[in-house]
Enzyme design. Structure first.
Site, mmCIF file in Angstrom:
data_model
loop_
_atom_site.group_PDB
_atom_site.id
_atom_site.type_symbol
_atom_site.label_atom_id
_atom_site.label_comp_id
_atom_site.label_asym_id
_atom_site.label_seq_id
_atom_site.Cartn_x
_atom_site.Cartn_y
_atom_site.Cartn_z
ATOM 1 N N GLY A 215 40.826 11.042 -16.820
ATOM 2 C CA GLY A 215 41.327 11.038 -15.361
ATOM 3 C C GLY A 215 40.899 11.730 -14.528
ATOM 4 N N ASN A 216 41.413 11.981 -13.414
ATOM 5 C CA ASN A 216 40.701 12.796 -12.305
ATOM 6 C C ASN A 216 41.807 13.557 -11.851
ATOM 7 O OD1 ASN A 216 41.379 11.136 -9.975
ATOM 8 N ND2 ASN A 216 40.164 9.645 -11.250
#
Ligand code: CTP
Length: 411
Positions: A215-216
């Site tokens: 993810g980020n």
């Protein structure tokens, strides 16, 4: 955003009532005027003296004991926002049916201010169809629900029903008031009336196994602000988002998780959109294969083969229709303008909103941002550090300048 805003904090009789104290403190520290209202049951959980001490005025507990002759209408009419934290199954039911049994339930139906409810209860109660029906009906009426989290509950149980954290409730309140301000500031312009706007928000998640993902740090705040401001300007807005955040009126949310789901959601709506704004942080790589079962460390360090995801913005740039305005974002940590200019050209966008996320208070997860807007015609425009709502205003001003006039339909 909260400076001087009047917030009625309703506390009901759940064990999580102690967390309302922390919420009140946060709101007051952020400059809000907090009016605490407690139900009788809430006073079995936390002391009214504590709520008074950490609020902005003495706690209100009764329809009959207030110096104001009609306390519920006074509270409802003067509030900028009402938050019920925690919200028990009982208050949700009263609110849904309009049963004004005490000061808080009466205040809830005597207001036009936005209402945020934060349910907390045991998993069995939360999952009960009666409670879920009440939640769905309230949401349909525009009530903002901050869903409970999974975790340890009173009595040693573990499951869904734990009150959301005071920080996330605070964020929802700030954002709701922010959105209200945006609507108030822009609702008369109607500059996007008759236009369809598609916005993406949040970071995508690419599963490694059932519990892990790539993810980020994107919070989705900038994309959600863009959707709210576009709707406030009269557009018909679809927001394709990976985050569960409330949206203002006039925004249809489509929830997605992965880059591939986002691609499908965007491309199936792109043709019908006058404006497409890619504010989402889309993963560039995903695991080639997702493990069906959780990877165990006893099996050694896994080697995860990655593959490229499709570039949604670049696909939009290729498949654009005449007159459409396509906006990209670029979160950079170095050589911002050079990287952004090359991204603008490479992806075939009309506008590119670049930010240097290495700077303090800029970009991911903050309520503020500072950007440079690059136009495909060569122009650049700086917006210095301000709220994400104000950034959204500036981006939509730039979009409006590029939109062709609406053709009048033939009769
Ligand atoms: N974007 C997209 N699809 C992807 C990756 C990015 O649509 N698979 C969009 C983002 O929503 C954003 C813009 O492209 O509007 C730029 O994203 P960014 O991650 O900064 O660009 P990258 O293409 O990843 O370029 P680089 O790796 O060079 O930073």
């Amino acid at each position: 955003m909260l400076e001087g805003r009047r917030i009625v904090l309703g506390v009901t009789g759940g064990i999580a009532a102690y967390k309302a104290i922390e919420l009140s403190r946060r709101l007051v520290l952020a400059g809000a005027h907090v009016v605490p209202v407690m139900t009788e049951a809430a006073m079995n959980m936390v002391g009214p003296t504590t709520m008074t001490a950490l609020g902005s005025e003495p706690v209100k507990t009764s329809l009959w004991a207030d110096s104001h002759p009609i306390p519920h209408t006074h509270l409802g009419q003067t509030a900028d926002l009402i938050v019920v934290c925690p919200a028990t199954a009982r208050i949700l039911s009263d609110y849904r049916t309009g049963r004004s049994a005490d000061l808080l339930s009466a205040t809830l139906i005597a207001t036009e201010a936005p209402v945020v409810v934060c349910p907390a209860m045991h998993t069995e109660m939360w999952n009960h169809p009666a409670v879920q029906d009440n939640i769905a009906a309230l949401q349909q009426r525009g009530v903002i629900v901050v869903p409970p989290e999974e975790g340890p509950l009173a009595g040693g149980d573990i499951g869904a029903g734990r009150l959301a954290s005071p920080e996330s409730i605070f964020d929802v309140i700030a954002e709701t008031l922010d959105g209200e301000m945006a609507s108030a500031a822009t609702k008369d312009t109607g500059a996007l009336t008759g236009r369809t706007v598609l916005v993406t928000a949040g970071g995508t998640r690419e599963a490694i196994d059932p519990v892990r993902f790539i993810g980020n740090r994107s919070s989705g705040k900038q994309g959600h602000a863009l959707a709210d401001v576009a709707a406030a300007r009269g557009a018909q807005v679809t927001l394709v988002t990976t985050v569960a955040r409330p949206s203002g009126p006039g925004v249809e949310q489509v929830s997605v998780t992965t880059a591939s789901e986002m691609l499908d959601a965007v491309m199936s709506r792109a043709e019908a959109s006058d404006v497409v704004i890619m504010a989402a942080a889309v993963a560039d790589f995903r695991p080639k294969n997702t493990a069906e079962q959780k990877l165990k460390k006893a099996d050694g360090v896994p080697s995860i083969e990655l593959e490229r995801t499709e570039d949604i913005l670049a696909t939009l740039g290729v498949q654009r229709r005449a007159g459409q305005v396509i906006v990209g974002f670029a979160a950079e940590t170095n050589d911002m303008l050079t990287n952004a200019a090359s991204k603008l050209a490479r992806k075939g966008a009309d506008l590119l909103v670049a930010n240097n996320v290495a700077l303090p208070q800029v970009g991911f997860a903050h309520d503020t941002n500072a950007v440079t807007i690059l136009d495909a015609d060569g122009g650049t425009f700086d917006v210095s550090l301000t709220s994400k709502v104000a950034i959204a205003e500036a981006v939509l001003d730039a979009v409006e300048k590029r939109l062709p006039p609406i053709e009048s339909g033939s009769t």
